[in-house]
Design a protein around this motif. Structure first.
Motif, PDB file in Angstrom:
ATOM      1  N   ILE A 182       0.888  -1.156   0.000  1.00 46.60           N
ATOM      2  CA  ILE A 182       0.000   0.000   0.000  1.00 46.60           C
ATOM      3  C   ILE A 182       0.929   1.209   0.000  1.00 46.60           C
ATOM      4  O   ILE A 182       2.057   1.128   0.477  1.00 46.60           O
ATOM      5  N   ASP A 183       0.473   2.310  -0.526  1.00 44.89           N
ATOM      6  CA  ASP A 183       1.315   3.508  -0.553  1.00 44.89           C
ATOM      7  C   ASP A 183       1.513   4.024   0.870  1.00 44.89           C
ATOM      8  O   ASP A 183       0.578   4.037   1.676  1.00 44.89           O
ATOM      9  N   PHE A 184       2.722   4.449   1.199  1.00 40.99           N
ATOM     10  CA  PHE A 184       3.007   5.012   2.524  1.00 40.99           C
ATOM     11  C   PHE A 184       2.050   6.165   2.837  1.00 40.99           C
ATOM     12  O   PHE A 184       1.646   6.357   3.977  1.00 40.99           O
ATOM     13  N   TYR A 185       1.703   6.925   1.812  1.00 42.99           N
ATOM     14  CA  TYR A 185       0.798   8.054   1.989  1.00 42.99           C
ATOM     15  C   TYR A 185      -0.540   7.602   2.584  1.00 42.99           C
ATOM     16  O   TYR A 185      -1.122   8.294   3.420  1.00 42.99           O
ATOM     17  N   HIS A 186      -1.041   6.456   2.147  1.00 38.80           N
ATOM     18  CA  HIS A 186      -2.331   5.965   2.638  1.00 38.80           C
ATOM     19  C   HIS A 186      -2.265   5.564   4.114  1.00 38.80           C
ATOM     20  O   HIS A 186      -3.226   5.777   4.856  1.00 38.80           O
ATOM     21  N   ILE A 187      -1.144   5.022   4.542  1.00 40.55           N
ATOM     22  CA  ILE A 187      -0.975   4.697   5.967  1.00 40.55           C
ATOM     23  C   ILE A 187      -0.916   5.990   6.775  1.00 40.55           C
ATOM     24  O   ILE A 187      -1.569   6.121   7.821  1.00 40.55           O
ATOM     25  N   LYS A 188      -0.169   6.964   6.268  1.00 43.52           N
ATOM     26  CA  LYS A 188      -0.095   8.262   6.936  1.00 43.52           C
ATOM     27  C   LYS A 188      -1.485   8.899   7.034  1.00 43.52           C
ATOM     28  O   LYS A 188      -1.874   9.415   8.081  1.00 43.52           O
ATOM     29  N   SER A 189      -2.234   8.842   5.966  1.00 47.22           N
ATOM     30  CA  SER A 189      -3.573   9.418   5.929  1.00 47.22           C
ATOM     31  C   SER A 189      -4.518   8.719   6.913  1.00 47.22           C
ATOM     32  O   SER A 189      -5.304   9.366   7.604  1.00 47.22           O
TER      33      SER A 189
ATOM     34  N   LEU B  35      -3.803   7.322   9.700  1.00 43.13           N
ATOM     35  CA  LEU B  35      -3.440   7.587  11.097  1.00 43.13           C
ATOM     36  C   LEU B  35      -3.333   9.070  11.440  1.00 43.13           C
ATOM     37  O   LEU B  35      -3.111   9.429  12.597  1.00 43.13           O
ATOM     38  N   LYS B  36      -3.497   9.935  10.448  1.00 42.39           N
ATOM     39  CA  LYS B  36      -3.303  11.375  10.657  1.00 42.39           C
ATOM     40  C   LYS B  36      -4.193  11.922  11.769  1.00 42.39           C
ATOM     41  O   LYS B  36      -3.716  12.623  12.659  1.00 42.39           O
ATOM     42  N   ASP B  37      -5.475  11.643  11.731  1.00 40.12           N
ATOM     43  CA  ASP B  37      -6.377  12.195  12.739  1.00 40.12           C
ATOM     44  C   ASP B  37      -5.994  11.722  14.135  1.00 40.12           C
ATOM     45  O   ASP B  37      -5.909  12.529  15.067  1.00 40.12           O
ATOM     46  N   LEU B  38      -5.727  10.435  14.281  1.00 39.48           N
ATOM     47  CA  LEU B  38      -5.369   9.897  15.595  1.00 39.48           C
ATOM     48  C   LEU B  38      -4.071  10.508  16.109  1.00 39.48           C
ATOM     49  O   LEU B  38      -4.014  10.998  17.239  1.00 39.48           O
ATOM     50  N   ILE B  39      -3.038  10.479  15.304  1.00 39.10           N
ATOM     51  CA  ILE B  39      -1.723  10.909  15.786  1.00 39.10           C
ATOM     52  C   ILE B  39      -1.595  12.432  15.822  1.00 39.10           C
ATOM     53  O   ILE B  39      -1.227  12.997  16.851  1.00 39.10           O
TER      54      ILE B  39
END
Length: 161
Positions: A66-73, A75-79
């Motif tokens: 999966i694209d790293f961007y999608h993992i970042k996206s 978890l963005k709200d939580l982190i």
């Protein structure tokens, strides 16, 4: 999993390990006869580092897990919005009612567990697993582990089932 990727995150937060008791439990057998203080009962903070690893047995059409961007996206709200620069407090902490009453103006992340590094790793793991499930991706992509570095020398890892 044949393929795994890891994305790193950072956040600053305070907490209190209200259940800490160094003189009892499994670890007490490793101590000398002295009874030490319980420093993590006090309010304190960390510069947390988080490593999230996801995996799959096959690559997608872009030849990625999966694209790293999608993992970042995911978890963005939580982190970024919930955990970063907050005080993480267990709603079962005996100090929670007074803390909420007197410091309710602070950014609080209220959880239903004592916010140890181990429990925070599981919390983030479960959050990401839910996001993948909601997106219909859990059959293809699995959360392998979440590692939380609380200090430069201390980390906790949650690997799930």
């Amino acid at each position: 999993m044949r393929y795994e990727i890891t994305k790193r995150f950072k956040f600053e937060a305070g907490h209190r390990v209200w259940k800490q008791n160094l003189s009892s439990g499994k670890g007490a057998k490793l101590m000398a006869d002295e009874i030490p203080p319980n420093p993590c009962i006090n309010i304190h903070g960390h510069s947390y580092k988080v490593e999230v690893t996801v995996g799959s047995d096959k690559l997608n059409e872009q030849e990625m897990v999966i694209d790293f961007y999608h993992i970042k996206s995911a978890l963005k709200d939580l982190i970024d919005n919930q955990l970063d620069h907050s005080f993480i407090i267990d709603k079962n902490d005996p100090l929670f009612p007074k803390f909420k009453e007197n410091f309710g103006f602070l950014k609080l992340t209220v959880v239903d567990f004592c916010p140890t590094a181990e429990a925070l790793a599981k919390y983030i793991y479960d959050f990401l697993e839910d996001k993948l499930r909601e997106a219909g991706l859990l059959d293809e992509i699995k959360v392998v582990s979440v590692t939380i570095w609380e200090t430069e020398t201390g980390k906790a890892v949650y690997k799930g089932k």
